[in-house]
Design a protein around this motif. Structure first.
Motif, short mmCIF file in Angstrom:
data_model
loop_
_atom_site.label_atom_id
_atom_site.label_comp_id
_atom_site.label_asym_id
_atom_site.label_seq_id
_atom_site.Cartn_x
_atom_site.Cartn_y
_atom_site.Cartn_z
N GLY A 28 10.34 9.43 2.18
CA GLY A 28 9.14 9.85 0.63
C GLY A 28 8.38 9.86 1.55
N VAL A 32 2.56 5.68 0.70
CA VAL A 32 3.46 4.61 0.94
C VAL A 32 4.17 4.75 2.05
N GLU A 53 11.66 13.85 3.41
CA GLU A 53 10.79 14.10 2.09
C GLU A 53 12.11 15.46 1.49
N LYS A 54 11.95 15.44 0.38
CA LYS A 54 12.29 16.17 -0.15
C LYS A 54 11.90 17.70 -0.41
N GLN A 62 2.48 11.86 -6.55
CA GLN A 62 1.55 11.51 -6.60
C GLN A 62 0.02 11.27 -6.18
N SER A 63 0.45 11.07 -3.97
CA SER A 63 -0.99 11.02 -3.22
C SER A 63 -1.70 12.64 -3.34
N ASN A 66 -4.60 12.89 -7.84
CA ASN A 66 -4.55 11.16 -8.16
C ASN A 66 -6.35 11.74 -7.67
N VAL A 69 -10.26 7.97 -5.90
CA VAL A 69 -10.76 5.94 -5.95
C VAL A 69 -10.52 5.04 -5.01
N VAL A 192 17.25 13.12 -0.14
CA VAL A 192 17.98 12.18 0.25
C VAL A 192 18.72 12.14 -0.86
N ALA A 220 10.42 6.30 -2.66
CA ALA A 220 10.57 7.86 -2.94
C ALA A 220 9.45 7.80 -4.50
N ALA A 394 4.81 1.66 -7.11
CA ALA A 394 3.21 1.87 -6.71
C ALA A 394 2.36 1.89 -6.59
N ALA A 398 -1.97 2.12 -5.61
CA ALA A 398 -1.12 1.71 -4.23
C ALA A 398 -1.41 2.93 -3.50
N THR A 400 -4.53 3.23 -2.82
CA THR A 400 -6.12 3.07 -1.91
C THR A 400 -5.37 1.46 -0.85
C1 LIG Z 1 -3.28 10.70 -11.62
C2 LIG Z 1 -3.23 9.41 -11.28
C3 LIG Z 1 -4.40 9.06 -10.11
C4 LIG Z 1 -4.32 8.60 -9.75
N1 LIG Z 1 -5.34 7.83 -8.88
C5 LIG Z 1 -5.17 6.89 -7.81
C6 LIG Z 1 -6.84 6.83 -7.76
O1 LIG Z 1 -7.60 6.41 -7.99
N2 LIG Z 1 -7.02 5.08 -6.32
C7 LIG Z 1 -5.16 4.68 -6.62
O2 LIG Z 1 -5.44 4.08 -5.21
N3 LIG Z 1 -4.30 5.09 -7.20
C8 LIG Z 1 -3.88 5.95 -7.65
N4 LIG Z 1 -3.28 6.93 -8.20
C9 LIG Z 1 -1.55 6.03 -7.41
C10 LIG Z 1 -1.36 7.09 -6.87
O3 LIG Z 1 -1.86 8.38 -6.38
C11 LIG Z 1 -0.10 6.16 -6.44
O4 LIG Z 1 -0.02 4.45 -5.96
C12 LIG Z 1 -0.09 6.35 -4.36
O5 LIG Z 1 0.26 7.67 -3.93
C13 LIG Z 1 2.00 6.24 -4.66
O6 LIG Z 1 2.27 7.01 -3.48
P1 LIG Z 1 3.93 7.26 -2.60
O7 LIG Z 1 4.00 7.54 -1.62
O8 LIG Z 1 4.34 5.88 -3.42
O9 LIG Z 1 4.36 8.10 -4.26
P2 LIG Z 1 4.77 9.44 -3.86
O10 LIG Z 1 3.09 10.47 -3.17
O11 LIG Z 1 4.46 9.68 -5.00
O12 LIG Z 1 5.82 9.61 -2.63
C14 LIG Z 1 6.97 9.92 -2.47
C15 LIG Z 1 8.01 11.36 -2.24
O13 LIG Z 1 8.66 10.18 -2.40
C16 LIG Z 1 8.85 12.03 -2.27
N5 LIG Z 1 11.06 11.60 -2.40
C17 LIG Z 1 11.12 11.28 -3.37
N6 LIG Z 1 12.63 11.48 -3.51
C18 LIG Z 1 13.05 11.50 -2.73
C19 LIG Z 1 14.17 12.13 -2.38
N7 LIG Z 1 15.52 11.76 -2.79
N8 LIG Z 1 14.34 12.58 -1.45
C20 LIG Z 1 13.42 12.63 -0.04
N9 LIG Z 1 12.49 12.82 -1.04
C21 LIG Z 1 12.08 12.26 -1.83
C22 LIG Z 1 8.76 12.86 -3.15
O14 LIG Z 1 8.83 14.10 -2.88
C23 LIG Z 1 7.06 11.98 -2.34
O15 LIG Z 1 6.64 13.01 -1.91
C24 LIG Z 1 -3.15 7.27 -8.92
C25 LIG Z 1 -1.83 8.22 -9.76
C26 LIG Z 1 -1.68 9.02 -10.06
C27 LIG Z 1 -0.49 10.45 -11.01
#
Ligand SMILES: Cc1cc2nc3c(=O)[nH]c(=O)nc-3n(C[C@H](O)[C@H](O)[C@H](O)COP(=O)(O)OP(=O)(O)OC[C@H]3O[C@@H](n4cnc5c(N)ncnc54)[C@H](O)[C@@H]3O)c2cc1C
Length: 419
Positions: A28, A32, A53-54, A62-63, A66, A69, A192, A220, A394, A398, A400
């Protein structure tokens, strides 16, 4: 997804042919996973790190979808991981974006109580914010609200002057540069499909062959529970995808909002209520609302997924959640359908906003983990296996907190590499 955001490079160029072996495989490339990969390359130079990354681009979900903020830590239960990692993550993020020349604006946040009935909830937010050490926090009255946000109205508020905005997509792009610069690889278009955990390592099955890893770190996002159940079949929790759509304030109405304006959230619900965010590119977004998504990546109707819907509908926790939150659901669903109702929600604290001032905007989908009893997992949740670590929950803040979460995860990885 930003209208006036900075352009982001495609990553195909950065991907390179890789060995079928790595010390650490990160699944992913959201903020994060990328922050964790960076922390590992800094802590342990020479460790081979591979990020899979898929999607074809990093930060696709999500990243990159959003509010942008940089939260100061007002809302979180004191002592929780969210409270701690938001605080340390914000400081680390501010330092990092300064070093890397990524635009950030400390435009501040005002949380507005519109009537006396909301005061007890505002009091509780103030208590949490003070316990969490929110920098510069001020309790303000009706006059104070007007001084900061002349178009807004309310009986009392909280002002967090150090709340900021940033484009987390820019953060992801910078992290990719760092990790690839340190010798790690980021491979896009590589899903994956499964993970087998062994005594001394793990085999990662992917859409294009197997990779042997010393440690696997699964970050993920919307699919975290599915990967986690592969190595922890006993995990009885589901990601329930909550869609949040935004509207944009018309350019000639953007002056109505100086910084970030939020209502007092309903404490029974994990989301912050329809708010206004002045983004780093100057646009003002209204939202997000919250309703069940038709699929984990269903940003448009065409993305609806029967598998994802079935997973939700067959999970008893979802029905228990719904039974407990009928009122909130009844309030939120119409908001997703009507500009008129979104405008009405905003008019509670910015009376001038009309439906005709709002234009369609983008949508994001939150990965929120739910338990069988219908409760939502509020805090960040990691599952520590012998050789495989999962980031299961997360949600916000997350993004931030991503650099601080990355440090926590890098320490977990180091323990296993040294074992
Ligand atoms: C509408 C909205 C508003 C938000 N506003 C804020 C904000 O203002 N401030 C803040 O701090 N947070 C905010 N958040 C939360 C924040 O965006 C998330 O907590 C953060 O981006 C999580 O990051 P991540 O890397 O865990 O997830 P993601 O960004 O979702 O990344 C996970 C990645 O894993 C990949 N993946 C999944 N499964 C597989 C697999 N089997 N094989 C390979 N790759 C895979 C996906 O394609 C993806 O790219 C918001 C979220 C949303 C949806």
């Amino acid at each position: 997804m930003t209208g006036r955001g900075r352009g982001r490079p495609r990553l195909d160029d950065w991907s390179e042919m890789i060995d079928d072996r790595a010390d650490v495989v990160v699944v992913g490339a959201g903020v994060v996973g990328l922050a964790a990969a960076r922390a590992i390359t800094i802590d342990r130079p020479g460790t081979s790190v591979l990020v899979l990354e898929k999607e074809q681009r990093v930060a696709t979900h999500q990243s990159g979808r959003n509010s942008g903020v940089v939260h100061a830590g007002v809302y979180y239960v004191p002592g929780s991981l969210k409270a701690e990692l938001c605080r340390t993550g914000k400081t680390a993020l501010e330092r990092y974006v300064e070093e890397r020349g990524i635009p950030i604006a400390h435009s501040g946040k005002v949380i507005i109580a519109v009537d006396d009935g909301e005061i007890p909830r505002l009091d509780e937010l103030e208590r949490r914010a003070r316990a969490n050490g929110v920098e510069g926090l001020l309790r303000i009255g009706a006059e104070g609200i007007k001084e900061l946000e002349p178009a807004a109205t309310g009986v009392a508020g909280l002002h967090s002057p150090r709340t900021a905005v940033v484009d987390f997509g820019d953060l992801a792009a910078a992290l990719v540069e760092d990790v690839t610069g340190a010798g790690a690889s980021v491979l896009t278009g590589r899903a994956v499909t499964s993970i087998e955990e062994g005594e001394d390592g793990a085999v990662v099955h992917t859409s294009a062959g197997d990779i042997h890893a010393g440690v696997v770190l699964a970050c993920a996002g919307l699919h975290s529970d599915r990967l986690a159940r592969v190595t922890h079949p006993e995990l009885d929790a589901r990601v329930v995808p909550f869609r949040g759509s935004y509207l944009r304030l018309r350019a000639d109405k953007e002056h109505l909002v100086k910084g970030n304006v939020y209502p007092v959230p309903d404490p029974r619900y994990p989301f912050l209520g329809v708010h206004l965010t002045r983004r780093i590119d100057g646009e003002v977004w209204v939202g997000p609302n919250a309703s069940l998504a038709l699929g984990r990546e269903a940003y448009k109707l065409s993305g609806a997924s029967l598998r994802d819907l079935r997973d939700v509908m067959l999970y008893p926790g979802f029905w228990r959640f719904l039974a407990k939150n009928v009122q909130a659901a009844a309030r939120e669903i119409p908001l997703t359908l009507s500009k008129r109702l979104m405008a009405r929600a905003v008019r509670r604290y910015i009376p001038e906003v009309q439906a005709s001032d709002l234009e369609s905007g983008p949508a994001g989908i939150r990965a929120q983990v739910m338990r069988r009893d219908g409760s939502l997992v509020d805090d960040f949740l990691f599952l520590d296996g012998r050789r495989v670590i999962h980031v299961v929950n997360a949600p916000s803040p997350a993004a931030t907190a991503s650099l601080a979460i990355g440090d926590v995860l890098a320490a977990k990885v180091a323990e296993r590499l040294d074992a």
